[in-house]
Design a protein around this motif. Structure first.
Motif, PDB file in Angstrom:
ATOM      1  N   ALA A 297       0.804  -1.220   0.000  1.00 52.11           N
ATOM      2  CA  ALA A 297       0.000   0.000   0.000  1.00 52.11           C
ATOM      3  C   ALA A 297       0.841   1.276   0.000  1.00 52.11           C
ATOM      4  N   ALA A 298       1.795   1.391   0.913  1.00 49.26           N
ATOM      5  CA  ALA A 298       2.541   2.636   1.052  1.00 49.26           C
ATOM      6  C   ALA A 298       3.920   2.370   1.642  1.00 49.26           C
ATOM      7  N   ARG A 299       4.740   3.393   1.609  1.00 49.86           N
ATOM      8  CA  ARG A 299       6.078   3.329   2.207  1.00 49.86           C
ATOM      9  C   ARG A 299       6.090   4.283   3.406  1.00 49.86           C
ATOM     10  N   GLU A 300       6.298   3.741   4.603  1.00 45.23           N
ATOM     11  CA  GLU A 300       6.251   4.555   5.809  1.00 45.23           C
ATOM     12  C   GLU A 300       7.437   4.247   6.720  1.00 45.23           C
TER      13      GLU A 300
ATOM     14  N   GLN B 127       3.089   5.159  -7.442  1.00 41.60           N
ATOM     15  CA  GLN B 127       2.048   4.257  -6.935  1.00 41.60           C
ATOM     16  C   GLN B 127       2.141   4.036  -5.430  1.00 41.60           C
ATOM     17  N   HIS B 128       3.264   4.394  -4.855  1.00 41.22           N
ATOM     18  CA  HIS B 128       3.463   4.152  -3.427  1.00 41.22           C
ATOM     19  C   HIS B 128       4.055   5.401  -2.761  1.00 41.22           C
ATOM     20  N   PRO B 129       3.222   6.307  -2.271  1.00 42.89           N
ATOM     21  CA  PRO B 129       3.709   7.514  -1.593  1.00 42.89           C
ATOM     22  C   PRO B 129       4.615   7.157  -0.412  1.00 42.89           C
ATOM     23  N   PHE B 130       5.569   8.035  -0.140  1.00 47.02           N
ATOM     24  CA  PHE B 130       6.525   7.832   0.951  1.00 47.02           C
ATOM     25  C   PHE B 130       6.162   8.795   2.067  1.00 47.02           C
ATOM     26  N   THR B 131       6.032   8.282   3.292  1.00 48.75           N
ATOM     27  CA  THR B 131       5.667   9.122   4.427  1.00 48.75           C
ATOM     28  C   THR B 131       6.673   8.955   5.550  1.00 48.75           C
TER      29      THR B 131
ATOM     30  N   GLN C 242       4.700  13.845   3.560  1.00 47.08           N
ATOM     31  CA  GLN C 242       4.331  12.972   2.444  1.00 47.08           C
ATOM     32  C   GLN C 242       5.036  13.420   1.179  1.00 47.08           C
TER      33      GLN C 242
END
Length: 397
Positions: free
Chosen positions: A228-231, A247-251, A260
């Protein structure tokens, strides 16, 4: 009795002290004279030594000639502490030969700014004495290692030597070399990289994102990001160069904010309790506060967040904010009390200061992580601050 006199009295018996000690004490007196802060007692002492001591006179005349050659007096009329620091910055960016010239001029400028009416000091690099070299060597033995705390409870110590080292774990293969870590793994559980005071470290995440961690910093991250995402979660200071992946936002999460991004470079600093600073180098980011506030940043701007006041946005000096990655820290008109807090974290040493004695003193200059010797020498020479080493602690007095 003035501090310089206290120190110089030791030099009355020249045969009892080496020439380096003599030169240092004469230098202190000469700078006091140039800056207009030589007391009547010290002035009388200088005149007496000029008349009675050939070695003292020779060194004094040498300093006068150097000052004349470098046009120090003219320089003093047109310079301030910030200008001196900028000169040093410029010198660091030039080739080796020019750097020597620039640093020599900066030394002269910084020295004559020793004490002006503001009570501010500029610290500068000097050659370390054997005593300070010994101090730094003793403290180096007490430094803590960089540690990787794995999700299942195991701890791996990471050395910063140049030799490549491969570490095989049950869920990952680590490759550590030259203060940097890479790895291969499919494990999505959270791990924590801890960088102690006095150190920094680089980590390459599974998506190719590069993270530089400053001293006293923790980064919580998975070996492998989910679908889903990069956290990640950071406490301390870190510079991120995020790999692009639309496709994969970084937070990046902190205790007060989250940032973000898709692909960009920025610095986050949470050192000061209750405040988070986000400085954008390139790309774009949106930083959000704990109460839902949002701030979009442009390159060259930083956002300071405080829970009670929200965001404050200003332009920032990239050299000031990012120099820590090269082991350098610039400080501007900083109180000595604040400086020792920064120095303790920066060098990985506990500094103790008599806050009442040094209240109201402010400093401008730089620290080099590999030159603790010079920092201590400069404190002693320019601010007349003596130091004493005891275990892993340095007392300034």
């Amino acid at each position: 009795m003035p501090s310089v006199i206290k120190g110089i009295k030791i030099v009355n018996g020249l045969r009892q002290h080496n020439m380096e000690t003599l030169k240092e004490k004469i230098f202190e007196l000469y700078i006091e004279r140039l800056s207009g802060n030589l007391s009547a007692e010290e002035e009388g002492y200088v005149q007496q030594m000029l008349e009675q001591d050939a070695a003292f006179k020779a060194q004094w005349l040498s300093l006068e000639q150097d000052a004349k050659t470098l046009h120090v007096k003219d320089y003093l009329d047109s310079i301030n502490s910030e200008t001196a620091l900028n000169t040093i910055k410029e010198g660091r960016e030039r080739n080796a030969r020019n750097r020597v010239v620039m640093m020599k001029k900066a030394l002269a400028a910084a020295a004559v700014l020793l004490i002006i009416t503001t009570g501010s000091y500029v610290f500068f690099f000097r050659t370390a004495t054997p005593a300070t070299k010994f101090t730094a060597a003793a403290l180096q033995k007490n430094k803590q290692p960089v540690r990787l705390l794995l999700s299942h409870g195991e701890t791996v110590e990471l050395n910063k030597d140049s030799s490549a080292k491969t570490i095989n774990l049950h869920n990952a293969t680590l490759t550590a070399s030259n203060g940097a870590l890479q790895y291969t793994s499919a494990d999505t559980m959270q791990n924590t990289l801890e960088v102690p005071a006095g150190e920094n470290y680089k980590l390459t995440l599974s998506d190719g994102t590069e993270v530089w961690l400053n001293a006293a910093t923790q980064l919580r991250f998975p070996f492998h990001f989910g679908v889903a995402a990069r956290e990640v979660y950071v406490e301390g200071e870190a510079y991120f160069k995020v790999a692009k992946d639309a496709q994969h936002p970084f937070t990046v999460h902190t205790t007060l904010t989250s940032v973000q991004v898709l692909g960009t470079s920025f610095n986050i600093n949470t050192y000061h309790t209750g405040t988070v600073q986000t400085a954008l180098v390139e790309g774009s980011v949106v930083t959000m506060g704990k109460h839902g506030e949002k701030e979009a940043l442009r390159p060259g701007y930083k956002a300071d967040y405080e829970a009670a006041q929200g965001f404050t946005t200003n332009h920032f000096d990239e050299e000031d904010v990012l120099s820590w990655r090269n082991g350098v820290y610039y400080y501007h008109k900083m109180s000595l009390t604040a400086l020792i807090e920064e120095a303790s974290r920066f060098y990985g040493v506990r500094f103790v200061l008599d806050k009442d004695k040094f209240a109201g003193r402010f400093v401008t200059g730089l620290m080099d992580r590999n030159r603790l010797n010079d920092f201590l020498s400069d404190l002693k020479t320019t601010a007349h601050i003596e130091y004493q080493l005891s275990g892993h602690e340095i007392t300034l007095k």
